[in-house]
Each structure stands twice: as structure tokens, then as C-alpha cells.
Write an enzyme that holds these catalytic residues in place. Structure first.
Site, PDB file in Angstrom:
ATOM      1  N   ARG A  89     119.691  46.083  68.071  1.00  0.00           N
ATOM      2  CA  ARG A  89     121.030  46.604  67.804  1.00  0.00           C
ATOM      3  C   ARG A  89     120.989  47.456  66.536  1.00  0.00           C
ATOM      4  NH1 ARG A  89     121.565  44.730  63.477  1.00  0.00           N
ATOM      5  NH2 ARG A  89     123.418  45.992  63.231  1.00  0.00           N
ATOM      6  N   GLY A  90     122.106  48.169  66.289  1.00  0.00           N
ATOM      7  CA  GLY A  90     122.128  49.107  65.173  1.00  0.00           C
ATOM      8  C   GLY A  90     121.756  50.476  65.714  1.00  0.00           C
ATOM      9  N   ALA A  91     122.557  51.484  65.337  1.00  0.00           N
ATOM     10  CA  ALA A  91     122.442  52.800  65.980  1.00  0.00           C
ATOM     11  C   ALA A  91     121.020  53.383  65.977  1.00  0.00           C
ATOM     12  CB  ALA A  91     123.452  53.756  65.354  1.00  0.00           C
ATOM     13  N   GLN A 140     127.188  40.076  62.278  1.00  0.00           N
ATOM     14  CA  GLN A 140     125.953  40.761  61.848  1.00  0.00           C
ATOM     15  C   GLN A 140     125.787  40.703  60.329  1.00  0.00           C
ATOM     16  OE1 GLN A 140     128.167  41.977  64.028  1.00  0.00           O
ATOM     17  NE2 GLN A 140     127.241  43.333  65.531  1.00  0.00           N
ATOM     18  N   ASP A 147     127.851  54.577  63.670  1.00  0.00           N
ATOM     19  CA  ASP A 147     127.358  54.659  65.049  1.00  0.00           C
ATOM     20  C   ASP A 147     127.538  56.049  65.636  1.00  0.00           C
ATOM     21  OD1 ASP A 147     128.048  51.636  64.598  1.00  0.00           O
ATOM     22  OD2 ASP A 147     126.539  51.797  66.184  1.00  0.00           O
ATOM     23  N   LYS A 198     131.118  49.616  63.017  1.00  0.00           N
ATOM     24  CA  LYS A 198     131.517  48.287  63.485  1.00  0.00           C
ATOM     25  C   LYS A 198     132.977  47.980  63.187  1.00  0.00           C
ATOM     26  CE  LYS A 198     129.541  46.036  65.370  1.00  0.00           C
ATOM     27  NZ  LYS A 198     129.683  46.114  66.848  1.00  0.00           N
TER      28      LYS A 198
HETATM   29  O1  MRU Z   1     127.084  46.394  67.554  1.00  0.00           O
HETATM   30  P1  MRU Z   1     125.971  46.695  66.595  1.00  0.00           P
HETATM   31  O2  MRU Z   1     125.464  45.493  65.864  1.00  0.00           O
HETATM   32  O3  MRU Z   1     124.876  47.519  67.217  1.00  0.00           O
HETATM   33  O4  MRU Z   1     126.706  47.616  65.511  1.00  0.00           O
HETATM   34  C1  MRU Z   1     125.960  48.105  64.452  1.00  0.00           C
HETATM   35  C2  MRU Z   1     126.771  48.846  63.479  1.00  0.00           C
HETATM   36  O5  MRU Z   1     127.951  49.062  63.629  1.00  0.00           O
HETATM   37  C3  MRU Z   1     126.008  49.416  62.327  1.00  0.00           C
HETATM   38  O6  MRU Z   1     126.768  49.394  61.163  1.00  0.00           O
HETATM   39  C4  MRU Z   1     125.649  50.878  62.678  1.00  0.00           C
HETATM   40  O7  MRU Z   1     124.996  50.923  63.900  1.00  0.00           O
HETATM   41  C5  MRU Z   1     124.813  51.492  61.640  1.00  0.00           C
HETATM   42  S1  MRU Z   1     123.147  50.925  61.702  1.00  0.00           S
HETATM   43  C6  MRU Z   1     122.227  51.727  60.569  1.00  0.00           C
END
Ligand code: MRU
Length: 351
Positions: free
Chosen positions: A50-52, A201, A242, A253
Site C-alpha cells: 500500500r502507499g501510492a 496506518q 495519492d 488518506k
Molecule cells: O490506503 P493507503 O494506505 O494505500 O493510503 C496511503 C496514503 O494515503 C498515503 O499517505 C499516500 O499514498 C502517500 S504514500 C507516500
């Protein structure tokens, strides 16, 4: 002095993808091997990764996995390409909001379209491209970290929301990349991490990775940020993203928007830290960013236990959009972009 982070979230090994299983952090820190394209689709959708930026790389790996599976199905390269582009388009749909996923799959699609190689040669090109994107991600994050560290006041307390750290990228992190670079210069800084309901998270992942790297972190629940801001205990906010629209509106998020409003009220600078691959210039403003609606059980249950009455109505958007006027700067690998974002973003892509 460069900060050395111990974490590598996702890595291509010979003919499979190795990744940290984020569904079990912090109880366990274990790796899983993803060996098929369909399994990668599920790993992204079910948030094992997870995470962009991390899901971008996972998508690129997923295309290589599909390509390997297609090797025995086709003899004709053009038929193979048509089939594989279809699989790459499918991979893009594993999650809707983080544009890095579409960006990285599109990078693989360009290779498929432009390649003059045979099937084996094309698979090798896709693999090399995935490894290149992987390595670049860490380099970009270090640049983001170093630019961001320049605006961190001495001894600052930095509030962050969700996890935009090493575990949301290949390594080092974006928002937490800023923290890591700032900490290397000044070890009196500290982090306040929002818990980040519903998936926690912040509690599960941000505190875990900062503790692992020895950076001081205090966990707070989501509703506490204004309280600590009003007490003068927060000096700046840095979060990841994201998807960022051409005008700077930023999806991150769920709960990020609330933090940004509170920061504005208390005159605290609110920064986004993200690579240019998170900016979607095809989208004029945040209202066009697709917001993922996630399972209701994420809200009704904590650790498998129901926390509300049966039959309660649930809505569970995974992300919200922070309007650009609340954002002090967007920290990228090309420097810190400032308002007017339409202008600074388009210049960043030119330069
Ligand atoms: O749903 P997730 O855990 O994938 O969401 C992640 C986020 O919102 C992060 O803050 C975002 O992807 C930035 S990661 C460098």
C-alpha cells in the site's frame, strides 16, 4: 550526513516480486513472494502492499509477472503484446485513487508498444524497466527528503497523517523522507503520528518504521490534532499524496483535509511531499479525482471485533481532497512547488 533507513518494501528478485506484508505490521515483519499477475492484483487490492509509490512499483512488477505467464501461451509477438496490454490495463484497476499505479503500468505499456524485441526480449525489457523504476523511487525520495528538510525548523515537532514512509514507497519515504533527512541534520526533531482510522496506518505502520529507525514518535488519535496545535506543540504538518490535480488539490488518506483545515486555523504550515509521478495533470482540480470506497467492515470492526450496533449505516471513503489553498508547498524531487500551483506544476514538468 545521509540517513540510512533499513527498510526495503518491495523488490524484484529473479522472476518474482518480494514485498513486506503490511497487513500484519507491527505484529510481524515478514516478506511474501508474489509470483503471478493475479496474485499481484490481489496484493494491491487487499493492501498487502500500500502507499501510492509502492503500489506503482507493485503494478510494474505485476505486468512483468503477467508477461512471464504469457511466454508459453503465445508464439506471435503481436498477439502477445495485445494480451499483455490488456493485462496491464486490468492491473491499473486494482485500486482507483493513487495515480502512481496507472503511471507505472503506463510506463510498462509504453515499453510493450515500442519494443522491437521477441517475446523473451520484451519480458527482459519489462523486468529491467521495473528495476529501474524501483531504484529511481528511492533516489527521488531522498531528493524530496533533502528539499523538505530545508523548511523544517530546528527542534520541530512534525505532524503526519497515515503512512507516507519507507513502507509506502520502495524505501526512505516521501513525508517520512523529509523527516529522515531532517533528523540526519538535527536529531532534536520529533514526529506526532495520527492513528489514521479506519486502517490505522499511522498507528500500525508509521510508528513502527520510525521506531525501527530510532526516530522519536508520539502516537495520537485522529481527533487530537487541533488540541496539540492549539497548545503550540506542532510546528509543521507533512503528509504524502495519492493524486495531485493540476491546480494542486491533493487526494490523500481520509482525514488529511481535517488536519489541513486545523493547520490553517492555527497558522501552521501544511506541506505535501510527493514525487512528480503522483501529479495527474490530466485532472484540472480535485473534484475529478476518483475516491475509493472501501469495505464497511473497516469501520464497523477493529481487529475483527464489531464496535457498533448491527445494521448501522456505513460510508467509508478511503481518501479526501485537500484544496490547494490550504497547502503551503508541494515538496517534490524538483524542489518545493509553491502557489500558483497551475504554474509551478507545469514548470516542474518542463524543467
Ligand atoms: O490506503 P493507503 O494506505 O494505500 O493510503 C496511503 C496514503 O494515503 C498515503 O499517505 C499516500 O499514498 C502517500 S504514500 C507516500
Amino acid at each position: 550526513m545521509e540517513f540510512k533507513s533499513k527498510i526495503k518494501t518491495i523488490e524484484w528478485i529473479d522472476n518474482y516480486s518480494k514485498m513486506v506484508d503490511q497487513t500484519v505490521v507491527p505484529y510481524e515483519y515478514k516478506f511474501i513472494n508474489v509470483t503471478t499477475g493475479d496474485n499481484m492484483f490481489h496484493a494491491i487490492r487487499d493492501m498487502i502492499v500500500r502507499g501510492a509509490p509502492a503500489i506503482g512499483i507493485a503494478g510494474a512488477h505485476g505486468v512483468v509477472l503477467y508477461a512471464q505467464e504469457g511466454r508459453d501461451k503465445f508464439t506471435n509477438i503481436e498477439d502477445f503484446k495485445i494480451w499483455l496490454i490488456d493485462k496491464a490495463e486490468y492491473m491499473k484497476t486494482s485500486r482507483p485513487t493513487a495515480v502512481n499505479l496507472m503511471w507505472a503500468c503506463e510506463k510498462q505499456i509504453e515499453i510493450i508498444r515500442d519494443s522491437k524485441s521477441d517475446i523473451n526480449g520484451l519480458i527482459e525489457e519489462l523486468k529491467q524497466n521495473a528495476i529501474k523504476l524501483e531504484n529511481e523511487d528511492i533516489e527521488i525520495n531522498k531528493k524530496i527528503g533533502d528539499y523538505g528538510a530545508e523548511v523544517v525548523p530546528k527542534g520541530a515537532t512534525i505532524l503526519t497523517h497515515c503512512n507516507a514512509g519507507a513502507l509506502a514507497t520502495v524505501g526512505y519515504g516521501t513525508a517520512l523522507g523529509v523527516v529522515r533527512s531532517a533528523y540526519a541534520k538535527d536529531n532534536t526533531i520529533q514526529v506526532f503520528a495520527d492513528e489514521t482510522r479506519p486502517r490505522q496506518q499511522g498507528a500500525r505502520i508509521t510508528t513502527f518504521e520510525l521506531a525501527m529507525d530510532g526516530i522519536p514518535v508520539t502516537l495520537i488519535t485522529d481527533g487530537m490534532c487541533s488540541y496539540f496545535m492549539s497548545k503550540g506543540m506542532i510546528d509543521m504538518v507533512v503528509v504524502g499524496a495519492d493524486r495531485i490535480a493540476a491546480n494542486g488539490d491533493t487526494a490523500n488518506k481520509i482525514g488529511t483535509y481535517t488536519v489541513a483545515i486545523a493547520a490553517k486555523y492555527h497558522n501552521i504550515p501544511f506541506y505535501i511531499a510527493a514525487p512528480l509521478s503522483t501529479i495527474d495533470t490530466s485532472i484540472a482540480s480535485g473534484k475529478d479525482i476518483p475516491i475509493e470506497e472501501r469495505s464497511h467492515e473497516e469501520v464497523t470492526h477493529i481487529n475483527g471485533k464489531r464496535i457498533c450496533a448491527e445494521g448501522v449505516k456505513i460510508i467509508n471513503p478511503g481518501f479526501d481532497v485537500t484544496p490547494h489553498e490550504l497547502i503551503a508547498g508541494i515538496i517534490t524531487e524538483k524542489g518545493i512547488l509553491k502557489p500558483d500551483y497551475n504554474k509551478s506544476i507545469s514548470e516542474a514538468f518542463k524543467g
